[in-house]
Design a protein around this motif. Sequence first.
Motif, PDB file in Angstrom:
ATOM      1  N   THR A 188     -89.444 -41.187 -21.109  1.00 53.34           N
ATOM      2  CA  THR A 188     -90.080 -42.386 -20.564  1.00 53.34           C
ATOM      3  C   THR A 188     -91.445 -42.070 -19.957  1.00 53.34           C
ATOM      4  OG1 THR A 188     -89.829 -44.251 -19.084  1.00 53.34           O
ATOM      5  CG2 THR A 188     -88.944 -42.181 -18.315  1.00 53.34           C
ATOM      6  N   GLN A 189     -92.365 -42.994 -20.096  1.00 50.68           N
ATOM      7  CA  GLN A 189     -93.700 -42.848 -19.527  1.00 50.68           C
ATOM      8  C   GLN A 189     -93.749 -43.360 -18.083  1.00 50.68           C
ATOM      9  OE1 GLN A 189     -96.330 -41.401 -21.134  1.00 50.68           O
ATOM     10  NE2 GLN A 189     -94.826 -40.866 -22.679  1.00 50.68           N
ATOM     11  N   ALA A 190     -92.652 -43.950 -17.620  1.00 55.39           N
ATOM     12  CA  ALA A 190     -92.627 -44.521 -16.272  1.00 55.39           C
ATOM     13  C   ALA A 190     -92.830 -43.455 -15.199  1.00 55.39           C
ATOM     14  CB  ALA A 190     -91.321 -45.262 -16.030  1.00 55.39           C
ATOM     15  N   LEU A 191     -92.347 -42.239 -15.438  1.00 50.86           N
ATOM     16  CA  LEU A 191     -92.499 -41.182 -14.450  1.00 50.86           C
ATOM     17  C   LEU A 191     -93.970 -40.807 -14.279  1.00 50.86           C
ATOM     18  CD1 LEU A 191     -89.494 -38.959 -15.552  1.00 50.86           C
ATOM     19  CD2 LEU A 191     -89.587 -40.539 -13.628  1.00 50.86           C
ATOM     20  N   VAL A 192     -94.688 -40.688 -15.374  1.00 56.73           N
ATOM     21  CA  VAL A 192     -96.111 -40.353 -15.324  1.00 56.73           C
ATOM     22  C   VAL A 192     -96.903 -41.528 -14.748  1.00 56.73           C
ATOM     23  CG1 VAL A 192     -98.107 -39.705 -16.704  1.00 56.73           C
ATOM     24  CG2 VAL A 192     -95.871 -38.756 -17.242  1.00 56.73           C
TER      25      VAL A 192
END
Length: 73
Positions: free
Chosen positions: A48-52
């Motif tokens: 997921t890109q949500a962490l970045v």
Amino acid sequence: MRELRDFAGTVLVLAVLGVAAGVVWSLVAPRAPYVALDGGPALADPSTQALVAADGWFAVITGAVGLVVGLVG
């Protein structure tokens, strides 16, 4: 005595700004989806890109607060 009062005021203002920045960050940053497993929580999508994106929002918000505090200082 005045120096101590100025120091305490500065620490208090920075603490309040830090809490406010944390609240803003929690409202605007995307949340990574987690699922409950027997061994504990795990990311639903490890790529997921949500962490970045959450880290990016943190950098933007704290950078903006830092610039404002630096200008006022």
